[in-house]
Design an enzyme around this catalytic site. Sequence first.
Site, PDB file in Angstrom:
ATOM      1  N   LYS A   1       0.068   7.347   2.608  1.00  0.00           N
ATOM      2  CA  LYS A   1       0.465   6.097   1.958  1.00  0.00           C
ATOM      3  C   LYS A   1       1.953   6.215   1.671  1.00  0.00           C
ATOM      4  CE  LYS A   1      -2.636   7.002  -1.336  1.00  0.00           C
ATOM      5  NZ  LYS A   1      -3.332   5.768  -1.642  1.00  0.00           N
ATOM      6  N   ARG A   2       2.611   5.134   1.216  1.00  0.00           N
ATOM      7  CA  ARG A   2       4.007   5.246   0.841  1.00  0.00           C
ATOM      8  C   ARG A   2       4.171   6.386  -0.178  1.00  0.00           C
ATOM      9  NH1 ARG A   2       7.871   1.439   2.967  1.00  0.00           N
ATOM     10  NH2 ARG A   2       9.283   2.460   1.504  1.00  0.00           N
TER      11      ARG A   2
ATOM     12  N   LYS B   1       1.966   7.334  -7.161  1.00  0.00           N
ATOM     13  CA  LYS B   1       0.845   7.701  -6.293  1.00  0.00           C
ATOM     14  C   LYS B   1       0.560   9.213  -6.352  1.00  0.00           C
ATOM     15  CE  LYS B   1       1.560   3.858  -2.978  1.00  0.00           C
ATOM     16  NZ  LYS B   1       0.257   3.218  -2.693  1.00  0.00           N
TER      17      LYS B   1
ATOM     18  N   LYS C   1     -10.158   1.924   3.693  1.00  0.00           N
ATOM     19  CA  LYS C   1     -10.171   2.292   5.113  1.00  0.00           C
ATOM     20  C   LYS C   1     -10.744   3.701   5.304  1.00  0.00           C
ATOM     21  CE  LYS C   1      -5.842   0.532   5.186  1.00  0.00           C
ATOM     22  NZ  LYS C   1      -4.436   0.394   5.654  1.00  0.00           N
TER      23      LYS C   1
ATOM     24  N   HIS D   1       0.737  -8.716  -7.228  1.00  0.00           N
ATOM     25  CA  HIS D   1       0.391  -7.443  -6.591  1.00  0.00           C
ATOM     26  C   HIS D   1       0.801  -6.220  -7.381  1.00  0.00           C
ATOM     27  CE1 HIS D   1      -1.132  -8.553  -2.595  1.00  0.00           C
ATOM     28  NE2 HIS D   1      -0.405  -9.642  -2.751  1.00  0.00           N
TER      29      HIS D   1
ATOM     30  N   THR E   1      -5.629  -0.244  -0.474  1.00  0.00           N
ATOM     31  CA  THR E   1      -6.541  -0.617   0.607  1.00  0.00           C
ATOM     32  C   THR E   1      -6.804   0.598   1.493  1.00  0.00           C
ATOM     33  OG1 THR E   1      -4.607  -1.403   1.836  1.00  0.00           O
ATOM     34  CG2 THR E   1      -5.975  -3.069   0.736  1.00  0.00           C
TER      35      THR E   1
HETATM   36  C1  LIG Z   1      -3.537   0.698   4.554  1.00  0.00           C
HETATM   37  C2  LIG Z   1      -2.132   1.015   4.783  1.00  0.00           C
HETATM   38  C3  LIG Z   1      -1.272   1.180   3.698  1.00  0.00           C
HETATM   39  C4  LIG Z   1      -1.732   1.072   2.261  1.00  0.00           C
HETATM   40  O1  LIG Z   1      -2.240   2.290   1.851  1.00  0.00           O
HETATM   41  P1  LIG Z   1      -2.570   2.598   0.294  1.00  0.00           P
HETATM   42  O2  LIG Z   1      -3.290   3.893   0.381  1.00  0.00           O
HETATM   43  O3  LIG Z   1      -3.463   1.494  -0.159  1.00  0.00           O
HETATM   44  O4  LIG Z   1      -1.295   2.672  -0.414  1.00  0.00           O
HETATM   45  C5  LIG Z   1       0.048   1.486   3.952  1.00  0.00           C
HETATM   46  N1  LIG Z   1       0.505   1.615   5.205  1.00  0.00           N
HETATM   47  C6  LIG Z   1      -0.303   1.476   6.279  1.00  0.00           C
HETATM   48  C7  LIG Z   1       0.261   1.654   7.643  1.00  0.00           C
HETATM   49  C8  LIG Z   1      -1.644   1.168   6.109  1.00  0.00           C
HETATM   50  O5  LIG Z   1      -2.424   1.009   7.176  1.00  0.00           O
END
Ligand SMILES: *Cc1c(COP(=O)(O)O)cnc(C)c1O
Length: 830
Positions: A565-566, A571, A677, A375, A673
């Site tokens: 995101k984190r 990032k 979304k 990953h 991911t």
């Molecule tokens: C999808 C998701 C992530 C991952 O987000 P990235 O933008 O891909 O880093 C992290 N936390 C939650 C709660 C998510 O639903």
Amino acid sequence: MKTPNKKIESYFSSNGIVSGKLGLSKDEIKDSFLEKTFYGLGRIPALATQNDFYTAMAFAIRDRVLRQFVRSTQQFNEKDARGVAYLSAEYLPGPHLGNNLLSLEIIKETREALAEVNLDLDEILDQEVEPGLGNGGLGRLASCYMDAMATLGIPSIAYGIRYEFGIFKQEIRDGWQEESTDKWLHYGNPWEIVRPEIAYEVHFGGKTESGIDEKGNYSVAWNADTVIKGVAYDTPILGYKSNGIIMRLWKAEAIESFDFSIYNSGDYYKAVEKKMRSENLTKVLYPNDENLQGKELRLKQQYFFVCCSLKDTIRLHLLQGRKLDQLHDKFTIQLNDTHPSIAVAELMRLLVDEHKMEWEKAWHVTRHTFAYTNHTLLPEALEKWSIDLFGRLLPRHLEIIYEINSRFLNELRELQYSANKIARMSLIEESGEPSIRMAHLATVGSFKVNGVSALHSRLLKEQVLNDFAELWPDKFTNVTNGISHRRFLVVSNPALSDLISEKIGRDWLTDLYKLKGLEAFAEDEDFQKKWMDIKLENKKALSKHIEEYAGVKIDPTMMFDVQVKRIHEYKRQHLKVLHILSLYRRIKKGEGERISPTAFIFAGKAAPGYFMAKRIIKLISSVADLVNKDPDVNGKLKVVFIPNFNVKLAQRIYPASDLSEQISMAGKEASGTGNMKFALNGALTVGTLDGANVEIRDEVGKENFFLFGLTTEEVQQTRQDGYRPSEYYEQNKELQGILDMLISGELSNGDTELFKPIFENLLQQDPYLLLKDYQSYIDCQEEIHEAWRKPKEWARMSILNVANMGKFSSDRSIQDYVEKIWNLQPIKAD
Ligand SMILES: *Cc1c(COP(=O)(O)O)cnc(C)c1O
């Protein structure tokens, strides 16, 4: 002892218990709900709380979920199907109730049933506290995969850890992140079933002793000094209109409630203390994302859950009357990152030491059983365990790893590899503190290794695992990540889902490629209007949440420009901040006429020990204070940080977003991911050529994607050429002005030190090339603001994005795993 007769079997037959108590009509749901409220919880109506109602409904639905689940397990067993054990140290399932209602197709019936007793389904759904058993993307991916495995009928079981405290709760106080414990089990957990009879012993520490056994064979005994018990807690995960699988999480317990020898000696408290120490093992999730912290307890957690899961897998295998040397015919054990990779050594130990299999045979079984998903390429996230720590906790495993390594290195010597190359490939890192390279162990011990996007899989082969890819080219493959479109569109954006279904029917719920049918309506102005009206409603709902939880009022007609995101430097949330400051300065200079009114929305947790990430949160909050209060800005810009990003909040945010920020430095985000979304909910993406952004852009068309920044190759070239960020600071006067704001005190009540660490980091190293990518990003944003001023164009692009998201369903990812790695037959329940 009596055993049940055929009558009990017939209870499971196809129509045995469909009707009557577990029916799916409004009245039957209502009856169950009331029964659970009064007789399940023992509440009288006048005293029942919203949480009681939620719990009662969860129990009513759980019965129906379990019915499906029991039937599919029965079928998996009858067919003696080949299956998957999915090992993941993290899961982030999000709330279960809404998803289960969708899987049973009873959202409408449940809503009506509740309305008849004057209750509101949305309020009940809102009561659920989500299991925060993961940090972010990795855990969420595992959960999207459970949804898809269940829906596709993959005989599978998902193993993990039942952390008592999940990912911390984040509050923002005075602009800083504050952490508090996540007491997700406080109100009980109606979705799980404890299985006290499914429990295994796990050993730690002590010494090994080799000798000759009764049969004259060399054998090793591990005399551990600590024994802990792992107990199974099962949560059924239902697929859409089909099968169910289980998520089996292990909780640590003391082997006996009391240590009897101490108890008998009269030291009662000491006995209890020992029990508590055992249970500490699964108390808390380590809140680090993409960062290894070589902590002893973390290694213990990893071994603990791997040991229980492998023993359980072997039990299930033997239960079918199969031989242990056929384990790989029956199961693939998928390793979700290196966190469970100690499994390679543990399976060898179980086969060789406990089941007396000879080494070569055991190694054959092992390396045909495991498959490993990598990953990350980030060096700080590649797991390594110091030999010293490892040997103290798991002395037998250290010996086994040495033996695997010695045989492996011999093979390399036979291939005439250079000493240098052999040292590079070794499972042991000898330079610095000697340590075990878990990614190498996982690679050597698996029959397949996959990355999680096309780009990431390529870089994995070319860089981090290059030597291994040259040695075993067929071992390496790609499975691009995917998301559950049922959770992240059908459940969380019902209005848009209904509009889509009105146009193209409902087949897309099980075949996301069907969304392609929306292309025909991309230019339809009536459809565009309905499309954007739904977006506006979602934005109004999010604005309400923001006002309540972040205290900022946002006009929902603004463009919602979102980065959630984190928080991590790679990032580049701070690149987004530089953009906001550039707009702010333009407005202050009276040059803001080409700026479209925009709300900048951030959310995400920082690892509690990650200094820069926490400072970036403070910076965002400070910029929010400056911008939101400035009368010159006059509401043209708003900045907000929404606290406590989790799945529940994510389900509100993605449907309400116009612009999705996916701006990591190229080569750093393995897939992402969140990007999927957002796009699935009609947000347009501004992004670099990183992770799955590359494939999203290929699918939606480059004219419907806002691209900026360096490519991976250009990033590498920049490094080779000797990057000097200060040159960009000197040459770009606008950028210089913005960066100077960080140390001028105007963001920090005159404190010139507060953001100096960020300023100096950017000027001196700028490891993620913000300054190099800055101008490209700013130019791209100007294009975006211009596009926003043409609503029909924007709506058309938004529709085209959604229409082309078919590839990014986790159903497709799991189908890829089946074809490329698992080699099994799905079984659909009737
Ligand atoms: C999808 C998701 C992530 C991952 O987000 P990235 O933008 O891909 O880093 C992290 N936390 C939650 C709660 C998510 O639903």
